[in-house]
Design a protein around this motif. Structure first.
Motif, mmCIF file in Angstrom:
data_model
loop_
_atom_site.group_PDB
_atom_site.id
_atom_site.type_symbol
_atom_site.label_atom_id
_atom_site.label_comp_id
_atom_site.label_asym_id
_atom_site.label_seq_id
_atom_site.Cartn_x
_atom_site.Cartn_y
_atom_site.Cartn_z
ATOM 1 N N MET A 165 7.010 80.617 -5.470
ATOM 2 C CA MET A 165 7.905 79.586 -5.006
ATOM 3 C C MET A 165 9.083 79.509 -5.977
ATOM 4 O O MET A 165 8.905 79.410 -7.181
ATOM 5 N N ASN A 166 10.272 79.566 -5.435
ATOM 6 C CA ASN A 166 11.468 79.486 -6.265
ATOM 7 C C ASN A 166 11.664 78.075 -6.789
ATOM 8 O O ASN A 166 11.196 77.107 -6.196
ATOM 9 N N ASN A 167 12.359 78.000 -7.919
ATOM 10 C CA ASN A 167 12.604 76.696 -8.515
ATOM 11 C C ASN A 167 13.947 76.671 -9.228
ATOM 12 O O ASN A 167 14.561 77.708 -9.450
ATOM 13 N N ARG A 168 14.373 75.470 -9.577
ATOM 14 C CA ARG A 168 15.619 75.251 -10.307
ATOM 15 C C ARG A 168 15.342 74.634 -11.679
ATOM 16 O O ARG A 168 16.161 73.880 -12.201
ATOM 17 N N ILE A 169 14.216 74.957 -12.275
ATOM 18 C CA ILE A 169 13.866 74.369 -13.564
ATOM 19 C C ILE A 169 14.936 74.686 -14.601
ATOM 20 O O ILE A 169 15.441 73.800 -15.284
ATOM 21 N N LYS A 170 15.299 75.953 -14.714
ATOM 22 C CA LYS A 170 16.275 76.356 -15.728
ATOM 23 C C LYS A 170 17.631 75.698 -15.483
ATOM 24 O O LYS A 170 18.255 75.182 -16.418
ATOM 25 N N ALA A 171 18.086 75.703 -14.236
ATOM 26 C CA ALA A 171 19.390 75.114 -13.922
ATOM 27 C C ALA A 171 19.415 73.632 -14.277
ATOM 28 O O ALA A 171 20.377 73.143 -14.885
ATOM 29 N N ARG A 172 18.374 72.908 -13.904
ATOM 30 C CA ARG A 172 18.332 71.469 -14.193
ATOM 31 C C ARG A 172 18.211 71.226 -15.695
ATOM 32 O O ARG A 172 18.843 70.321 -16.239
ATOM 33 N N ARG A 173 17.416 72.053 -16.371
ATOM 34 C CA ARG A 173 17.262 71.921 -17.824
ATOM 35 C C ARG A 173 18.616 72.122 -18.513
ATOM 36 O O ARG A 173 18.984 71.381 -19.422
ATOM 37 N N LYS A 174 19.380 73.105 -18.042
ATOM 38 C CA LYS A 174 20.712 73.361 -18.600
ATOM 39 C C LYS A 174 21.659 72.187 -18.322
ATOM 40 O O LYS A 174 22.471 71.838 -19.173
ATOM 41 N N GLU A 175 21.565 71.588 -17.123
ATOM 42 C CA GLU A 175 22.386 70.418 -16.804
ATOM 43 C C GLU A 175 22.131 69.280 -17.787
ATOM 44 O O GLU A 175 23.048 68.553 -18.165
ATOM 45 N N LEU A 176 20.875 69.137 -18.185
ATOM 46 C CA LEU A 176 20.489 68.079 -19.116
ATOM 47 C C LEU A 176 20.691 68.481 -20.574
ATOM 48 O O LEU A 176 20.483 67.672 -21.478
ATOM 49 N N ASN A 177 21.044 69.753 -20.789
ATOM 50 C CA ASN A 177 21.281 70.288 -22.124
ATOM 51 C C ASN A 177 20.057 70.149 -23.035
ATOM 52 O O ASN A 177 20.155 69.664 -24.163
ATOM 53 N N ILE A 178 18.891 70.552 -22.502
ATOM 54 C CA ILE A 178 17.672 70.545 -23.300
ATOM 55 C C ILE A 178 17.088 71.947 -23.351
ATOM 56 O O ILE A 178 17.310 72.762 -22.465
ATOM 57 N N THR A 179 16.354 72.229 -24.402
ATOM 58 C CA THR A 179 15.740 73.543 -24.582
ATOM 59 C C THR A 179 14.403 73.612 -23.842
ATOM 60 O O THR A 179 13.860 72.587 -23.413
ATOM 61 N N GLN A 180 13.885 74.820 -23.754
ATOM 62 C CA GLN A 180 12.558 74.994 -23.162
ATOM 63 C C GLN A 180 11.518 74.242 -23.972
ATOM 64 O O GLN A 180 10.606 73.632 -23.409
ATOM 65 N N SER A 181 11.655 74.266 -25.283
ATOM 66 C CA SER A 181 10.705 73.553 -26.150
ATOM 67 C C SER A 181 10.764 72.049 -25.915
ATOM 68 O O SER A 181 9.724 71.381 -25.865
#
Length: 76
Positions: free
Chosen positions: A1-17
């Motif tokens: 299933m595709n997701n926008r986790i990375k895009a949304r995380r970048k919008e919020l300016n937060i790291t994966q950690s």
């Protein structure tokens, strides 16, 4: 299933950690796998935790209906 986790995380300016810490109980590596659609499909409960950590509706993160639109009719 595709997701926008990375895009949304970048919008919020937060790291994966940082996202992993917000969710709790997962590693940065697991977030990385989810972002590239290499991990298992998360359970509904876990998908909800991800969405809450990213401060938006689960429909805006996961392509649940397969249309690629990532939108919820209830959200604006």
């Amino acid at each position: 299933m595709n997701n926008r986790i990375k895009a949304r995380r970048k919008e919020l300016n937060i790291t994966q950690s940082e996202l992993a810490m917000r969710i709790g109980g997962v590693s940065r590596q697991y977030i990385s796998l989810l972002e590239v659609n290499k991990g298992e499909i998360p359970s509904l409960l876990f998908a909800n935790k991800i969405s809450k950590a990213l401060d938006c509706c689960v429909y805006r993160i996961f392509d649940l209906d397969g249309t690629g639109e990532y939108k919820c009719l209830c959200c604006k």
